[in-house]
Design an enzyme around this catalytic site. Structure first.
Site, PDB file in Angstrom:
ATOM      1  N   THR A 123       0.684  -1.218   0.123  1.00 48.96           N
ATOM      2  CA  THR A 123      -0.029   0.084   0.081  1.00 48.96           C
ATOM      3  C   THR A 123       0.905   1.321  -0.139  1.00 48.96           C
ATOM      4  OG1 THR A 123      -1.453   1.291   1.412  1.00 48.96           O
ATOM      5  CG2 THR A 123      -0.027  -0.257   2.647  1.00 48.96           C
ATOM      6  N   ASP A 124       0.251   2.506  -0.320  1.00 50.02           N
ATOM      7  CA  ASP A 124       0.917   3.689  -0.322  1.00 50.02           C
ATOM      8  C   ASP A 124       1.198   4.039   0.961  1.00 50.02           C
ATOM      9  OD1 ASP A 124      -1.560   4.239   0.173  1.00 50.02           O
ATOM     10  OD2 ASP A 124      -1.793   5.825  -1.165  1.00 50.02           O
ATOM     11  N   GLU A 125       0.382   3.556   1.919  1.00 49.65           N
ATOM     12  CA  GLU A 125       0.696   3.993   3.311  1.00 49.65           C
ATOM     13  C   GLU A 125       1.745   3.690   4.153  1.00 49.65           C
ATOM     14  OE1 GLU A 125      -2.699   3.688   5.865  1.00 49.65           O
ATOM     15  OE2 GLU A 125      -4.154   3.664   4.348  1.00 49.65           O
ATOM     16  N   TYR A 148      -1.546  -0.110  11.430  1.00 50.30           N
ATOM     17  CA  TYR A 148      -1.692  -0.829   9.967  1.00 50.30           C
ATOM     18  C   TYR A 148      -0.598  -0.651   9.234  1.00 50.30           C
ATOM     19  CZ  TYR A 148      -3.296  -1.219   5.197  1.00 50.30           C
ATOM     20  OH  TYR A 148      -3.252  -1.577   3.986  1.00 50.30           O
ATOM     21  N   LYS A 152       2.293  -3.239   7.310  1.00 55.25           N
ATOM     22  CA  LYS A 152       2.482  -3.467   6.125  1.00 55.25           C
ATOM     23  C   LYS A 152       3.814  -3.105   5.714  1.00 55.25           C
ATOM     24  CE  LYS A 152      -0.227  -4.422   3.342  1.00 55.25           C
ATOM     25  NZ  LYS A 152      -0.682  -5.535   2.614  1.00 55.25           N
TER      26      LYS A 152
HETATM   27  P1  NAD Z   1     -10.249  -6.551   2.926  1.00 57.69           P
HETATM   28  O1  NAD Z   1      -9.941  -6.311   4.445  1.00 57.69           O
HETATM   29  O2  NAD Z   1     -11.195  -6.252   2.365  1.00 57.69           O
HETATM   30  O3  NAD Z   1      -9.854  -8.203   2.788  1.00 57.69           O
HETATM   31  C1  NAD Z   1      -8.621  -8.967   3.538  1.00 57.69           C
HETATM   32  C2  NAD Z   1      -9.094 -10.391   3.305  1.00 57.69           C
HETATM   33  O4  NAD Z   1      -7.959 -11.065   4.057  1.00 57.69           O
HETATM   34  C3  NAD Z   1     -10.398 -10.790   4.030  1.00 57.69           C
HETATM   35  O5  NAD Z   1     -10.972 -11.782   3.165  1.00 57.69           O
HETATM   36  C4  NAD Z   1     -10.089 -11.769   5.362  1.00 57.69           C
HETATM   37  O6  NAD Z   1     -10.906 -12.600   5.845  1.00 57.69           O
HETATM   38  C5  NAD Z   1      -8.439 -12.029   4.827  1.00 57.69           C
HETATM   39  N1  NAD Z   1      -7.755 -12.307   6.148  1.00 57.69           N
HETATM   40  C6  NAD Z   1      -7.506 -11.591   7.098  1.00 57.69           C
HETATM   41  N2  NAD Z   1      -6.748 -12.194   7.983  1.00 57.69           N
HETATM   42  C7  NAD Z   1      -6.217 -13.171   7.567  1.00 57.69           C
HETATM   43  C8  NAD Z   1      -5.698 -14.425   8.164  1.00 57.69           C
HETATM   44  N3  NAD Z   1      -4.995 -14.376   9.117  1.00 57.69           N
HETATM   45  N4  NAD Z   1      -5.637 -15.540   7.182  1.00 57.69           N
HETATM   46  C9  NAD Z   1      -6.414 -15.610   6.225  1.00 57.69           C
HETATM   47  N5  NAD Z   1      -6.894 -14.627   5.500  1.00 57.69           N
HETATM   48  C10 NAD Z   1      -7.102 -13.462   6.266  1.00 57.69           C
HETATM   49  O7  NAD Z   1      -8.913  -5.933   2.411  1.00 57.69           O
HETATM   50  P2  NAD Z   1      -8.763  -5.242   0.914  1.00 57.69           P
HETATM   51  O8  NAD Z   1      -9.290  -3.861   0.878  1.00 57.69           O
HETATM   52  O9  NAD Z   1      -9.244  -6.172  -0.034  1.00 57.69           O
HETATM   53  O10 NAD Z   1      -7.034  -5.194   0.758  1.00 57.69           O
HETATM   54  C11 NAD Z   1      -6.446  -6.368   0.250  1.00 57.69           C
HETATM   55  C12 NAD Z   1      -4.850  -6.093   0.266  1.00 57.69           C
HETATM   56  O11 NAD Z   1      -4.690  -5.172  -0.376  1.00 57.69           O
HETATM   57  C13 NAD Z   1      -4.413  -5.826   1.845  1.00 57.69           C
HETATM   58  O12 NAD Z   1      -3.099  -6.362   1.875  1.00 57.69           O
HETATM   59  C14 NAD Z   1      -4.188  -4.307   1.857  1.00 57.69           C
HETATM   60  O13 NAD Z   1      -3.249  -3.832   2.789  1.00 57.69           O
HETATM   61  C15 NAD Z   1      -4.100  -4.014   0.452  1.00 57.69           C
HETATM   62  N6  NAD Z   1      -4.337  -2.613   0.061  1.00 57.69           N
HETATM   63  C16 NAD Z   1      -5.550  -2.207   0.137  1.00 57.69           C
HETATM   64  C17 NAD Z   1      -6.013  -0.962  -0.361  1.00 57.69           C
HETATM   65  C18 NAD Z   1      -7.347  -0.153  -0.146  1.00 57.69           C
HETATM   66  O14 NAD Z   1      -7.764   0.791  -0.860  1.00 57.69           O
HETATM   67  N7  NAD Z   1      -8.280  -1.139   0.298  1.00 57.69           N
HETATM   68  C19 NAD Z   1      -5.087  -0.195  -0.936  1.00 57.69           C
HETATM   69  C20 NAD Z   1      -3.578  -0.501  -1.174  1.00 57.69           C
HETATM   70  C21 NAD Z   1      -3.340  -1.904  -0.627  1.00 57.69           C
HETATM   71  O1  TDX Z   2     -15.805   7.399   8.828  1.00 56.22           O
HETATM   72  C1  TDX Z   2     -14.735   7.679   8.280  1.00 56.22           C
HETATM   73  N1  TDX Z   2     -14.523   9.193   8.098  1.00 56.22           N
HETATM   74  C2  TDX Z   2     -13.614   9.864   7.154  1.00 56.22           C
HETATM   75  O2  TDX Z   2     -13.367  11.020   7.254  1.00 56.22           O
HETATM   76  C3  TDX Z   2     -13.602   7.015   7.384  1.00 56.22           C
HETATM   77  C4  TDX Z   2     -13.765   5.546   7.735  1.00 56.22           C
HETATM   78  C5  TDX Z   2     -12.758   7.434   6.939  1.00 56.22           C
HETATM   79  N2  TDX Z   2     -12.454   8.863   6.894  1.00 56.22           N
HETATM   80  C6  TDX Z   2     -11.322   9.445   6.050  1.00 56.22           C
HETATM   81  C7  TDX Z   2      -9.876   8.819   6.664  1.00 56.22           C
HETATM   82  C8  TDX Z   2      -9.127   8.927   5.265  1.00 56.22           C
HETATM   83  O3  TDX Z   2      -8.642  10.475   5.345  1.00 56.22           O
HETATM   84  O4  TDX Z   2     -11.512   9.144   4.839  1.00 56.22           O
HETATM   85  C9  TDX Z   2     -10.082   8.878   4.355  1.00 56.22           C
HETATM   86  C10 TDX Z   2     -10.023   7.219   3.702  1.00 56.22           C
HETATM   87  O5  TDX Z   2     -10.350   6.328   5.036  1.00 56.22           O
HETATM   88  P1  TDX Z   2     -10.222   4.894   4.807  1.00 56.22           P
HETATM   89  O6  TDX Z   2     -11.332   4.401   4.012  1.00 56.22           O
HETATM   90  O7  TDX Z   2     -10.006   4.303   6.252  1.00 56.22           O
HETATM   91  O8  TDX Z   2      -9.093   4.541   4.089  1.00 56.22           O
HETATM   92  P2  TDX Z   2      -7.127   5.066   4.413  1.00 56.22           P
HETATM   93  O9  TDX Z   2      -7.207   5.160   5.845  1.00 56.22           O
HETATM   94  O10 TDX Z   2      -6.826   6.214   3.601  1.00 56.22           O
HETATM   95  O11 TDX Z   2      -6.624   3.736   4.071  1.00 56.22           O
HETATM   96  C11 TDX Z   2      -6.993   2.928   2.887  1.00 56.22           C
HETATM   97  O12 TDX Z   2      -6.038   2.964   1.625  1.00 56.22           O
HETATM   98  C12 TDX Z   2      -4.922   2.500   1.832  1.00 56.22           C
HETATM   99  C13 TDX Z   2      -7.108   1.382   3.171  1.00 56.22           C
HETATM  100  O13 TDX Z   2      -8.195   1.371   4.055  1.00 56.22           O
HETATM  101  C14 TDX Z   2      -5.899   0.590   3.488  1.00 56.22           C
HETATM  102  O14 TDX Z   2      -6.146  -0.715   3.503  1.00 56.22           O
HETATM  103  C15 TDX Z   2      -5.206   0.991   2.091  1.00 56.22           C
HETATM  104  O15 TDX Z   2      -3.697   0.365   2.495  1.00 56.22           O
END
Ligand code: NAD
Ligand code: TDX
Length: 340
Positions: A123-125, A148, A152
């Site tokens: 992730t970019d984070e 988090y 990562k």
């Molecule tokens: P998500 O939380 O929707 O899904 C995570 C999945 O992992 C779930 O199905 C969960 O059951 C499974 N999981 C969690 N713990 C586990 C364990 N111990 N064993 C097996 N399975 C397990 O997450 P997402 O948003 O789909 O993100 C997927 C990946 O992409 C993550 O690694 C996250 O860090 C990365 N990512 C997410 C975003 C975003 O914006 N959502 C952006 C950049 C990178």
């Molecule tokens: O209720 C809310 N109100 C609010 O203002 C929530 C849930 C979030 N926010 C803000 C926080 C952030 O600035 O919105 C922005 C986005 O929040 P999230 O959806 O929690 O995302 P973020 O914290 O940016 O992280 C996401 O992007 C990188 C994903 O959850 C991560 O898994 C990924 O790695």
């Protein structure tokens, strides 16, 4: 048949990626490994599980016995993680366990079975927060702020260590904020859509001027596909949406699209150590593999709002918690490995 293991394939991005693989590569046998935490929803995979070409194994990636699932696998793509920043601020234990120990366990299992390609989804984070100028590049130092992001970053470093120490054939991608179908409504965009649909208040942290670089999940999946098949081992690739937007502007767009009043906006206490701005430079991915995002953000957001409106049953089940019984209802009497 080429076997590919997808960890975390029942989550948001993982399930979108399974659908992508399924549609594009008819000769792939896809094994989904997922613990089904609160974030995993097997309904996301319902249609493809019926095919016989996608199998599901309910496994914790921290389980030392996970290796069996990797037997004869050519490729692994590792999504499984605890992914919600706010939860990591409340309690980071599961994040350390899954994201750090679990990733190492997955790397060792994949190494033991000599997979030819491993893609770690990061992730970019991990780069921390930006000021008003500049964008993240792959060579920047890792300075995560939330627990988090720290876990990562740790998992990225472990994967890089396996590449350098053992010649492990891994590649890392770092993507910006995703949105689209099947995203659990604790994350910003689906939460705001759900609240607006129900006429409830929309909780905006602090002043709402935090900026994220939004990418439609299907563009992320295309990028992962390109890197998995054409990326260079040992490299890191940034993936961004070229769509920097302030949170408050997104909330206003959602309210306008759904015909709701801005009085629903509620400024609430800010997130601790809230990163101000993320922006990705994806030039390397464009130069090496010709990838660029296809979705324009406003179109993608409108499409996503339509998806949530059209999938009220999925949403209701997700919100009630009933989706968590799906596994038991359908599979509890079967073997550990199955297809519908
Ligand atoms: P998500 O939380 O929707 O899904 C995570 C999945 O992992 C779930 O199905 C969960 O059951 C499974 N999981 C969690 N713990 C586990 C364990 N111990 N064993 C097996 N399975 C397990 O997450 P997402 O948003 O789909 O993100 C997927 C990946 O992409 C993550 O690694 C996250 O860090 C990365 N990512 C997410 C975003 C975003 O914006 N959502 C952006 C950049 C990178
Ligand atoms: O209720 C809310 N109100 C609010 O203002 C929530 C849930 C979030 N926010 C803000 C926080 C952030 O600035 O919105 C922005 C986005 O929040 P999230 O959806 O929690 O995302 P973020 O914290 O940016 O992280 C996401 O992007 C990188 C994903 O959850 C991560 O898994 C990924 O790695």
């Amino acid at each position: 048949m080429t076997k590919i293991v997808v960890t975390g394939g029942a989550g948001f991005i993982g399930s979108n990626f399974v659908h992508h693989l399924y549609a594009k590569y008819p000769d792939y046998q896809i094994t989904v490994v997922d613990k089904l935490t609160y974030a995993g929803n097997l309904r996301n995979l319902e249609s493809v599980l019926r095919s016989g070409r996608v199998t599901f194994e309910r496994l914790d990636i921290c389980d030392p016995a996970i290796g069996d699932a990797f037997a004869r696998a050519e490729m692994v793509i590792h999504f499984a993680a605890e992914s919600h920043v706010d939860r990591s601020i409340e309690d980071a234990e599961a994040f350390v366990r899954t994201n750090v120990n679990g990733t190492w366990n997955v790397v060792e299992a994949a190494r033991g079975h000599k997979v030819s390609r491993f893609l770690h989804v990061s992730t970019d984070e991990v780069y921390g927060s930006l000021g008003p100028q500049g964008r993240f590049t792959e060579t920047m130092p890792l300075v995560p702020t939330s627990p988090y992001a720290a876990t990562k970053a740790a998992s990225d470093l472990l994967v890089q260590a396996a590449v350098r120490t053992h010649g492990f054939p891994a590649i890392i991608t770092r993507c910006s904020n995703n949105y689209g179908p099947y995203q659990f409504p604790e994350k910003f965009i689906p939460l705001m859509i759900v609240q607006a649909l129900a006429g409830r208040s929309l909780p905006v942290y602090g002043d709402g001027q935090q900026v994220r670089d939004w990418i439609h999940v299907s563009d992320h999946c295309r990028a992962l596909d390109a890197v998995l098949h054409g990326g260079r081992v040992g490299e890191v690739y940034n993936i961004g949406g070229d769509a920097e937007r302030a949170n408050l502007d997104i909330v206003r767009t959602i309210l306008k699209t759904l015909g709701r009043d801005e009085s629903l906006i509620e400024h609430v206490t800010d997130r601790k150590a809230h990163d101000r701005r993320y922006a990705m430079d994806s030039a390397k991915l464009l130069a090496e593999l010709g990838w660029r995002p296809q979705w324009n953000f406003e179109d993608g957001l409108a499409d996503t709002i339509c998806w949530y409106q059209a999938n009220q049953a999925w949403l209701a089940e997700t919100r009630s918690g009933d989706y968590r019984n799906y596994f038991e209802r359908h599979y509890v009497h079967r073997e550990k490995t199955f297809a519908l």
